[in-house]
Design a protein around this motif. Structure first.
Motif, mmCIF file in Angstrom:
data_model
loop_
_atom_site.group_PDB
_atom_site.id
_atom_site.type_symbol
_atom_site.label_atom_id
_atom_site.label_comp_id
_atom_site.label_asym_id
_atom_site.label_seq_id
_atom_site.Cartn_x
_atom_site.Cartn_y
_atom_site.Cartn_z
ATOM 1 N N GLU A 55 0.934 -1.217 -0.014
ATOM 2 C CA GLU A 55 -0.089 -0.077 -0.004
ATOM 3 C C GLU A 55 0.823 1.173 -0.098
ATOM 4 O O GLU A 55 1.847 1.326 0.568
ATOM 5 C CB GLU A 55 -1.152 0.155 1.173
ATOM 6 N N TRP A 56 0.484 2.152 -0.726
ATOM 7 C CA TRP A 56 1.300 3.376 -0.987
ATOM 8 C C TRP A 56 0.395 4.664 -0.891
ATOM 9 O O TRP A 56 -0.922 4.566 -1.074
ATOM 10 C CB TRP A 56 2.022 3.319 -2.433
ATOM 11 N N GLN A 57 1.081 5.611 -0.939
ATOM 12 C CA GLN A 57 0.232 7.041 -0.864
ATOM 13 C C GLN A 57 1.262 8.117 -1.327
ATOM 14 O O GLN A 57 2.470 8.232 -1.096
ATOM 15 C CB GLN A 57 -0.128 7.563 0.507
ATOM 16 N N LEU A 58 0.394 9.150 -2.136
ATOM 17 C CA LEU A 58 1.428 10.320 -2.576
ATOM 18 C C LEU A 58 1.165 11.523 -1.951
ATOM 19 O O LEU A 58 -0.028 11.701 -1.399
ATOM 20 C CB LEU A 58 1.150 10.704 -4.293
ATOM 21 N N ASP A 59 1.999 12.041 -1.615
ATOM 22 C CA ASP A 59 2.050 13.624 -0.798
ATOM 23 C C ASP A 59 2.489 14.529 -1.899
ATOM 24 O O ASP A 59 3.684 14.628 -1.989
ATOM 25 C CB ASP A 59 2.939 13.418 0.453
ATOM 26 N N LEU A 60 1.696 15.236 -2.200
ATOM 27 C CA LEU A 60 2.146 16.484 -2.881
ATOM 28 C C LEU A 60 2.220 17.810 -2.193
ATOM 29 O O LEU A 60 1.169 18.164 -1.369
ATOM 30 C CB LEU A 60 0.961 16.704 -4.102
ATOM 31 N N TYR A 61 3.303 18.671 -2.325
ATOM 32 C CA TYR A 61 3.281 20.008 -1.728
ATOM 33 C C TYR A 61 3.564 21.177 -2.693
ATOM 34 O O TYR A 61 4.462 21.292 -3.457
ATOM 35 C CB TYR A 61 4.624 20.248 -0.799
ATOM 36 N N PRO A 62 2.120 21.500 -3.135
ATOM 37 C CA PRO A 62 2.225 22.631 -4.398
ATOM 38 C C PRO A 62 3.035 23.620 -4.169
ATOM 39 O O PRO A 62 3.858 23.952 -5.010
ATOM 40 C CB PRO A 62 0.924 22.927 -4.287
ATOM 41 N N GLY A 63 3.475 24.105 -2.990
ATOM 42 C CA GLY A 63 4.318 25.313 -2.790
ATOM 43 C C GLY A 63 5.653 24.758 -2.147
ATOM 44 O O GLY A 63 6.496 25.387 -1.780
ATOM 45 N N GLY A 64 5.785 23.467 -2.040
ATOM 46 C CA GLY A 64 7.256 22.932 -1.616
ATOM 47 C C GLY A 64 6.891 22.542 -0.145
ATOM 48 O O GLY A 64 6.363 22.849 0.728
ATOM 49 N N ASN A 65 7.919 21.389 0.125
ATOM 50 C CA ASN A 65 7.979 21.014 1.713
ATOM 51 C C ASN A 65 8.870 22.035 2.219
ATOM 52 O O ASN A 65 9.601 22.902 1.933
ATOM 53 C CB ASN A 65 8.407 19.602 1.877
ATOM 54 N N THR A 66 9.077 21.852 3.539
ATOM 55 C CA THR A 66 9.683 22.708 4.442
ATOM 56 C C THR A 66 11.260 22.272 4.720
ATOM 57 O O THR A 66 12.019 22.555 5.354
ATOM 58 C CB THR A 66 9.342 22.645 6.117
ATOM 59 N N SER A 67 11.635 21.202 3.694
ATOM 60 C CA SER A 67 13.095 20.890 3.744
ATOM 61 C C SER A 67 14.178 22.058 3.492
ATOM 62 O O SER A 67 13.677 22.819 2.664
ATOM 63 C CB SER A 67 13.532 19.647 2.769
ATOM 64 N N VAL A 68 15.275 22.096 4.011
ATOM 65 C CA VAL A 68 16.128 22.913 3.593
ATOM 66 C C VAL A 68 16.620 23.054 1.923
ATOM 67 O O VAL A 68 17.272 23.913 1.515
ATOM 68 C CB VAL A 68 17.457 23.109 4.258
ATOM 69 N N LYS A 69 16.302 21.575 1.582
ATOM 70 C CA LYS A 69 16.773 21.519 0.308
ATOM 71 C C LYS A 69 15.662 22.200 -0.796
ATOM 72 O O LYS A 69 16.170 22.309 -1.961
ATOM 73 C CB LYS A 69 16.798 20.111 -0.117
ATOM 74 N N THR A 70 14.714 22.479 -0.374
ATOM 75 C CA THR A 70 13.464 22.968 -1.162
ATOM 76 C C THR A 70 13.576 24.645 -1.438
ATOM 77 O O THR A 70 13.632 25.118 -0.297
ATOM 78 C CB THR A 70 12.205 22.654 -0.700
ATOM 79 N N LYS A 71 13.686 25.018 -2.567
ATOM 80 C CA LYS A 71 13.763 26.433 -2.604
ATOM 81 C C LYS A 71 12.224 27.127 -2.941
ATOM 82 O O LYS A 71 11.442 26.183 -3.004
ATOM 83 C CB LYS A 71 14.580 26.792 -3.882
ATOM 84 N N ASP A 72 12.189 28.342 -2.497
ATOM 85 C CA ASP A 72 10.795 28.866 -2.563
ATOM 86 C C ASP A 72 10.339 28.961 -4.067
ATOM 87 O O ASP A 72 10.993 28.838 -4.830
ATOM 88 C CB ASP A 72 11.062 30.337 -2.199
ATOM 89 N N GLY A 73 9.007 28.585 -4.118
ATOM 90 C CA GLY A 73 8.386 28.516 -5.478
ATOM 91 C C GLY A 73 8.425 27.097 -6.158
ATOM 92 O O GLY A 73 8.011 26.982 -7.433
ATOM 93 N N MET A 74 9.039 26.123 -5.618
ATOM 94 C CA MET A 74 9.163 24.962 -6.031
ATOM 95 C C MET A 74 8.057 24.004 -5.570
ATOM 96 O O MET A 74 7.509 24.218 -4.287
ATOM 97 C CB MET A 74 10.613 24.111 -5.776
ATOM 98 N N THR A 75 7.611 23.115 -6.271
ATOM 99 C CA THR A 75 6.747 21.879 -5.825
ATOM 100 C C THR A 75 7.446 20.473 -5.575
ATOM 101 O O THR A 75 8.516 20.222 -6.047
ATOM 102 C CB THR A 75 5.864 21.631 -6.863
ATOM 103 N N SER A 76 6.965 20.055 -4.527
ATOM 104 C CA SER A 76 7.488 18.911 -4.036
ATOM 105 C C SER A 76 6.435 17.439 -4.027
ATOM 106 O O SER A 76 5.429 17.767 -3.805
ATOM 107 C CB SER A 76 8.075 18.852 -2.271
ATOM 108 N N LEU A 77 7.155 16.386 -4.188
ATOM 109 C CA LEU A 77 6.118 15.305 -4.311
ATOM 110 C C LEU A 77 7.012 14.147 -3.703
ATOM 111 O O LEU A 77 8.119 13.947 -3.992
ATOM 112 C CB LEU A 77 6.101 14.735 -5.789
#
Length: 203
Positions: A55-77
């Motif tokens: 069993e799986w699930q997808l988590d989509l962050y339209p404005g990006g997650n809070t990781s330090v690797k994620t730049k502003d304005g990016m989408t995370s999945l």
């Protein structure tokens, strides 16, 4: 968290061919994508689905997650594993414009060893690109997830490795079993240099 529902469900009857078992594909439709909360750290949790009996699930962050690797304005999945047993999979994500142009194509491999473990893309694509009218079908963003099992090596190899190459390298410049000797010298120097070789290799 936003409400989600499944638009369509595939029903399998009988035993699928091996190629179908090795690859599985799922499409996720985000209606009214531009209205989803794009605040960094806010996620859309999709309905669970089953692939390879896990069993799986997808988590989509339209404005990006809070990781330090994620730049502003990016989408995370992220792909989240919900089952108990360990599994290793290749996973790829694809998105196309209304004209069929690929706007997202990315893949990864990971071994999920425990439930609730997630792995994915901190930086998937710029959120502004997904909002372009050409990339939304009547306001709907469609992401296709493709998954395949990672093959593990186990058991006995019934075709042994050919040792010829290793044997030839071992014979290179080996003096003890050599049956050919080359001596090189120059006119300006009386000393000679010897090179040992094997007739079998030379022939």
């Amino acid at each position: 968290m936003s409400d989600c529902f499944l638009r369509s469900v595939d029903v399998d009857v009988g035993v699928p061919p091996r190629t179908f078992q090795e690859h599985q594909s799922f499409k996720f439709h985000f209606y009214g994508f531009s209205s989803l909360d794009s605040t960094k750290g806010r996620k859309v949790v999709l309905p669970p689905f089953v692939c390879f009996n896990h069993e799986w699930q997808l988590d989509l962050y339209p404005g990006g997650n809070t990781s330090v690797k994620t730049k502003d304005g990016m989408t995370s999945l992220f792909l989240r594993h919900l089952s108990e047993n360990e599994i290793a999979v290749y996973s790829g994500i694809v998105a196309k414009s209304n004209e069929g142009e690929v706007i997202i194509v990315s893949q990864m491999s990971h071994t999920f060893s425990e439930p609730e473990q997630s792995w994915g893309w901190n930086i998937l694509i710029k959120h502004s690109i997904l909002l372009k009218p050409d990339n939304l079908n009547e306001g709907t963003l469609t992401l296709e997830l493709r998954m395949k099992l990672v093959e593990t090596k186990s058991g006995v190899n019934f075709i042994p490795t050919n040792p010829f190459g290793k044997h030839m390298l071992k014979l290179f410049l080996e003096e003890e079993s050599a049956d050919v000797l080359f001596e090189l010298s120059s006119d300006s120097n009386s000393s000679t240099v010897q090179y040992h070789a094997h007739r079998l290799v030379l022939e």
